[in-house]
Motif scaffolding. Sequence first.
Motif, PDB file in Angstrom:
ATOM      1  N   ILE A 122       0.856  -1.183   0.000  1.00 48.98           N
ATOM      2  CA  ILE A 122       0.000   0.000   0.000  1.00 48.98           C
ATOM      3  C   ILE A 122       0.893   1.234   0.000  1.00 48.98           C
ATOM      4  O   ILE A 122       1.773   1.382   0.849  1.00 48.98           O
ATOM      5  N   HIS A 123       0.674   2.131  -0.963  1.00 46.04           N
ATOM      6  CA  HIS A 123       1.550   3.288  -1.160  1.00 46.04           C
ATOM      7  C   HIS A 123       0.937   4.546  -0.543  1.00 46.04           C
ATOM      8  O   HIS A 123      -0.252   4.833  -0.746  1.00 46.04           O
ATOM      9  N   TRP A 124       1.771   5.298   0.189  1.00 45.66           N
ATOM     10  CA  TRP A 124       1.347   6.614   0.663  1.00 45.66           C
ATOM     11  C   TRP A 124       1.117   7.512  -0.544  1.00 45.66           C
ATOM     12  O   TRP A 124       1.916   7.550  -1.462  1.00 45.66           O
TER      13      TRP A 124
ATOM     14  N   VAL B 118      -5.956   1.521   5.015  1.00 43.38           N
ATOM     15  CA  VAL B 118      -4.875   1.742   5.968  1.00 43.38           C
ATOM     16  C   VAL B 118      -4.067   0.454   6.111  1.00 43.38           C
ATOM     17  O   VAL B 118      -4.636  -0.620   6.314  1.00 43.38           O
ATOM     18  N   PRO B 119      -2.739   0.512   5.998  1.00 44.39           N
ATOM     19  CA  PRO B 119      -1.921  -0.696   6.142  1.00 44.39           C
ATOM     20  C   PRO B 119      -2.148  -1.360   7.499  1.00 44.39           C
ATOM     21  O   PRO B 119      -2.331  -0.684   8.514  1.00 44.39           O
ATOM     22  N   ASP B 120      -2.120  -2.686   7.487  1.00 46.01           N
ATOM     23  CA  ASP B 120      -2.316  -3.450   8.705  1.00 46.01           C
ATOM     24  C   ASP B 120      -1.098  -4.340   8.948  1.00 46.01           C
ATOM     25  O   ASP B 120      -0.095  -4.241   8.243  1.00 46.01           O
ATOM     26  N   CYS B 121      -1.219  -5.236   9.908  1.00 44.34           N
ATOM     27  CA  CYS B 121      -0.047  -5.981  10.384  1.00 44.34           C
ATOM     28  C   CYS B 121       0.537  -6.949   9.356  1.00 44.34           C
ATOM     29  O   CYS B 121       1.665  -7.400   9.524  1.00 44.34           O
ATOM     30  N   ASP B 122      -0.208  -7.301   8.329  1.00 41.37           N
ATOM     31  CA  ASP B 122       0.319  -8.180   7.286  1.00 41.37           C
ATOM     32  C   ASP B 122       0.746  -7.408   6.041  1.00 41.37           C
ATOM     33  O   ASP B 122       1.194  -8.011   5.070  1.00 41.37           O
ATOM     34  N   ASP B 123       0.622  -6.086   6.070  1.00 41.45           N
ATOM     35  CA  ASP B 123       0.839  -5.273   4.877  1.00 41.45           C
ATOM     36  C   ASP B 123       2.207  -4.597   4.885  1.00 41.45           C
ATOM     37  O   ASP B 123       2.841  -4.433   5.924  1.00 41.45           O
ATOM     38  N   THR B 124       2.631  -4.180   3.693  1.00 40.02           N
ATOM     39  CA  THR B 124       3.823  -3.360   3.524  1.00 40.02           C
ATOM     40  C   THR B 124       3.399  -1.958   3.122  1.00 40.02           C
ATOM     41  O   THR B 124       2.744  -1.773   2.097  1.00 40.02           O
ATOM     42  N   ALA B 125       3.743  -0.982   3.945  1.00 36.29           N
ATOM     43  CA  ALA B 125       3.489   0.421   3.625  1.00 36.29           C
ATOM     44  C   ALA B 125       4.702   0.973   2.888  1.00 36.29           C
ATOM     45  O   ALA B 125       5.834   0.871   3.376  1.00 36.29           O
ATOM     46  N   ILE B 126       4.471   1.548   1.717  1.00 32.30           N
ATOM     47  CA  ILE B 126       5.563   2.047   0.880  1.00 32.30           C
ATOM     48  C   ILE B 126       5.430   3.562   0.751  1.00 32.30           C
ATOM     49  O   ILE B 126       4.383   4.078   0.359  1.00 32.30           O
TER      50      ILE B 126
ATOM     51  N   SER C  61      12.986  -0.659   5.933  1.00 33.02           N
ATOM     52  CA  SER C  61      14.069  -0.505   4.964  1.00 33.02           C
ATOM     53  C   SER C  61      14.040   0.899   4.379  1.00 33.02           C
ATOM     54  O   SER C  61      12.966   1.459   4.122  1.00 33.02           O
ATOM     55  N   LEU C  62      15.209   1.475   4.210  1.00 35.48           N
ATOM     56  CA  LEU C  62      15.376   2.778   3.556  1.00 35.48           C
ATOM     57  C   LEU C  62      16.271   2.578   2.349  1.00 35.48           C
ATOM     58  O   LEU C  62      17.334   1.951   2.443  1.00 35.48           O
ATOM     59  N   SER C  63      15.860   3.120   1.223  1.00 35.64           N
ATOM     60  CA  SER C  63      16.653   2.993   0.005  1.00 35.64           C
ATOM     61  C   SER C  63      16.441   4.221  -0.855  1.00 35.64           C
ATOM     62  O   SER C  63      15.532   5.030  -0.614  1.00 35.64           O
TER      63      SER C  63
ATOM     64  N   GLU D 173       8.646   0.403   3.733  1.00 39.42           N
ATOM     65  CA  GLU D 173       9.712   0.666   2.777  1.00 39.42           C
ATOM     66  C   GLU D 173       9.704   2.169   2.510  1.00 39.42           C
ATOM     67  O   GLU D 173       8.730   2.711   1.990  1.00 39.42           O
ATOM     68  N   ILE D 174      10.794   2.833   2.872  1.00 44.22           N
ATOM     69  CA  ILE D 174      10.889   4.291   2.770  1.00 44.22           C
ATOM     70  C   ILE D 174      11.847   4.626   1.632  1.00 44.22           C
ATOM     71  O   ILE D 174      13.041   4.330   1.708  1.00 44.22           O
ATOM     72  N   ARG D 175      11.301   5.248   0.592  1.00 48.61           N
ATOM     73  CA  ARG D 175      12.107   5.594  -0.581  1.00 48.61           C
ATOM     74  C   ARG D 175      12.100   7.096  -0.841  1.00 48.61           C
ATOM     75  O   ARG D 175      12.576   7.562  -1.888  1.00 48.61           O
ATOM     76  N   THR D 176      11.552   7.862   0.094  1.00 52.01           N
ATOM     77  CA  THR D 176      11.441   9.309  -0.001  1.00 52.01           C
ATOM     78  C   THR D 176      11.540   9.863   1.415  1.00 52.01           C
ATOM     79  O   THR D 176      11.346   9.113   2.382  1.00 52.01           O
TER      80      THR D 176
END
Length: 204
Positions: A45-47, A66-74, A121-123, A97-100
């Motif tokens: 799920i993307h912000w 809204v992201p939940d405990c099984d989800d990846t927030a990007i 993770s940050l990239s 996953e933080i890319r910004t």
Amino acid sequence: GATSFCHIRTSTSPNQAAASSAFSGDLLTIDIIPLSVARAVPDEIHWDDPSGGSYGLASNWNPPQVPDCDDTAIFDVTPALTHIPIEANSDAAGRWEIRTPIALNGSAVLVGGSFLDPSLSLSGLGSLLLNGGATLDSRNARIGDSGVNQAPLVTVSGNGSRWRNTSEASFTDSRDATLKIESGGRVEALMMTVAKANGTSGAI
């Protein structure tokens, strides 16, 4: 510490149903009724709002949930300002996953992750700012995973601001990275590796 809550979304499976039967004279009637089965539905799920806003508001995400405990927030949308302000209230997700550049206000807990698939993770252009008493709990973390040639930055600043990582926090698997702790900020980690890969550098 803050209490976080995970939810289970529900879906109806066409292969699962309940049957009810009734006799009317010599006629047997059987009704098939689909069951609503609670199950985890992992998603990426993307912000979606470059100006920031409430983490718990579905319209700030794409798809709008809204992201939940099984989800990846990007977080990968270009910020309107220096950082995207994210207002959290003891929110929980599986992974971030933080890319910004983002700035966390409030508290969040990341409950998923493993050594090969970290909860944080940050990239690329990713950076994370914890300020003003913000708190983040994660499991494994990988800072400086991959992407453009820019050093990801984690800053924990101000009294009450805290990042707690309950397993390994690995900096610079393949890129340079920096952890900055200032003005009373606090970082707790079971194990921290700096400049893990050959040819990389890390700074604390």
